[in-house]
Design a protein around this motif. Structure first.
Motif, PDB file in Angstrom:
ATOM      1  N   TYR A   1       0.832  -1.206   0.000  1.00 27.67           N
ATOM      2  CA  TYR A   1       0.000   0.000   0.000  1.00 27.67           C
ATOM      3  C   TYR A   1       0.872   1.264   0.000  1.00 27.67           C
ATOM      4  CZ  TYR A   1      -3.535   3.403   1.326  1.00 27.67           C
ATOM      5  OH  TYR A   1      -4.358   4.493   1.348  1.00 27.67           O
TER       6      TYR A   1
ATOM      7  N   GLN B   1      -7.218   0.392  -3.695  1.00 31.24           N
ATOM      8  CA  GLN B   1      -8.562   0.310  -3.122  1.00 31.24           C
ATOM      9  C   GLN B   1      -8.801  -1.061  -2.486  1.00 31.24           C
ATOM     10  OE1 GLN B   1     -11.703   0.825  -6.006  1.00 31.24           O
ATOM     11  NE2 GLN B   1     -13.323   0.455  -4.495  1.00 31.24           N
ATOM     12  N   ALA B   2      -8.362  -2.114  -3.155  1.00 35.79           N
ATOM     13  CA  ALA B   2      -8.538  -3.469  -2.635  1.00 35.79           C
ATOM     14  C   ALA B   2      -7.818  -3.640  -1.302  1.00 35.79           C
ATOM     15  CB  ALA B   2      -8.012  -4.488  -3.639  1.00 35.79           C
TER      16      ALA B   2
ATOM     17  N   GLU C   1      -7.169  -1.193   0.824  1.00 37.79           N
ATOM     18  CA  GLU C   1      -7.917  -0.394   1.806  1.00 37.79           C
ATOM     19  C   GLU C   1      -9.156  -1.133   2.305  1.00 37.79           C
ATOM     20  OE1 GLU C   1      -6.766   4.010  -0.019  1.00 37.79           O
ATOM     21  OE2 GLU C   1      -8.680   3.093  -0.558  1.00 37.79           O
ATOM     22  N   GLU C   2      -9.838  -1.806   1.371  1.00 32.09           N
ATOM     23  CA  GLU C   2     -11.096  -2.479   1.701  1.00 32.09           C
ATOM     24  C   GLU C   2     -10.919  -3.963   2.018  1.00 32.09           C
ATOM     25  OE1 GLU C   2     -13.815  -1.697  -1.522  1.00 32.09           O
ATOM     26  OE2 GLU C   2     -13.459   0.471  -1.403  1.00 32.09           O
ATOM     27  N   GLN C   3      -9.675  -4.455   1.856  1.00 31.99           N
ATOM     28  CA  GLN C   3      -9.393  -5.885   2.038  1.00 31.99           C
ATOM     29  C   GLN C   3     -10.354  -6.742   1.202  1.00 31.99           C
ATOM     30  OE1 GLN C   3      -6.710  -7.394   4.039  1.00 31.99           O
ATOM     31  NE2 GLN C   3      -6.113  -5.331   3.423  1.00 31.99           N
ATOM     32  N   ASP C   4     -10.423  -6.409  -0.102  1.00 31.19           N
ATOM     33  CA  ASP C   4     -11.360  -7.045  -1.028  1.00 31.19           C
ATOM     34  C   ASP C   4     -10.593  -7.869  -2.067  1.00 31.19           C
ATOM     35  OD1 ASP C   4     -13.210  -7.699  -3.026  1.00 31.19           O
ATOM     36  OD2 ASP C   4     -14.305  -5.804  -2.806  1.00 31.19           O
TER      37      ASP C   4
ATOM     38  N   LEU D   1     -11.516  -7.376  -5.797  1.00 26.46           N
ATOM     39  CA  LEU D   1     -10.888  -6.231  -6.465  1.00 26.46           C
ATOM     40  C   LEU D   1      -9.463  -6.562  -6.905  1.00 26.46           C
ATOM     41  CD1 LEU D   1     -12.086  -3.135  -4.374  1.00 26.46           C
ATOM     42  CD2 LEU D   1     -12.761  -3.784  -6.702  1.00 26.46           C
TER      43      LEU D   1
END
Length: 160
Positions: free
Chosen positions: A65, A116-117, A119-122, A125
């Protein structure tokens, strides 16, 4: 006297006409040697930073990140600005350059999605971003292939 002057200058005129410029060759030489120099440095800095924290070099999410946020995305953003400001004179070179811009835009969006992934732990993504990176690589390979072909057609050697 006029015949004598014509006899001297006619061969010179024929030689000069045989040395006509190839505008695509001139544009390619300018494109590769001048216009893309700075852009190439910015792209290498961004991609190198990304490669340093991804794949087998992955350490942890926070490191990735931070590198995305501080190195990859800012350098890649500057790279895209540099691509957009490249001066091109011929349609042939412009057409190939547009392929590169499209691939770079996809790659830039992929980096933003990875951020973004994280940040959102997705994980979904991350998969989307990886698919986009693969698509970007296809565009960049297509660009390189077409650039090499155009260079060969116009007798321009491009160092790898």
């Amino acid at each position: 006297m006029k015949k004598w002057i014509l006899a001297i200058f006619l061969p010179i005129l024929i030689l000069l006409s045989g040395c006509s410029n190839d505008p695509v060759q001139d544009d390619l030489l300018n494109y590769v040697n001048k216009e893309m120099k700075e852009a190439g440095k910015l792209e290498r800095a961004a991609v190198s930073a990304y490669e340093g924290v991804s794949g087998t070099n992955y350490q942890d999410d926070q490191t990735m990140y931070d590198v995305l946020n501080n190195d990859v995305i800012p350098n890649y953003n500057e790279f895209i600005k540099a691509l957009d400001s490249v001066k091109i004179e011929t349609d042939e070179v412009r057409e190939i350059h547009e392929i590169y811009i499209e691939g770079a835009d996809i790659q830039f969006k992929a980096f933003a999605i990875i951020k973004q992934a994280l940040e959102e732990q997705d994980a979904n993504l991350i998969q989307k971003a990886n698919d986009m990176l693969a698509d970007a690589r296809k565009h960049i390979r297509n660009y390189q292939t077409k650039l090499d072909k155009l260079a060969k057609e116009h007798d321009v050697d491009i160092e790898k």
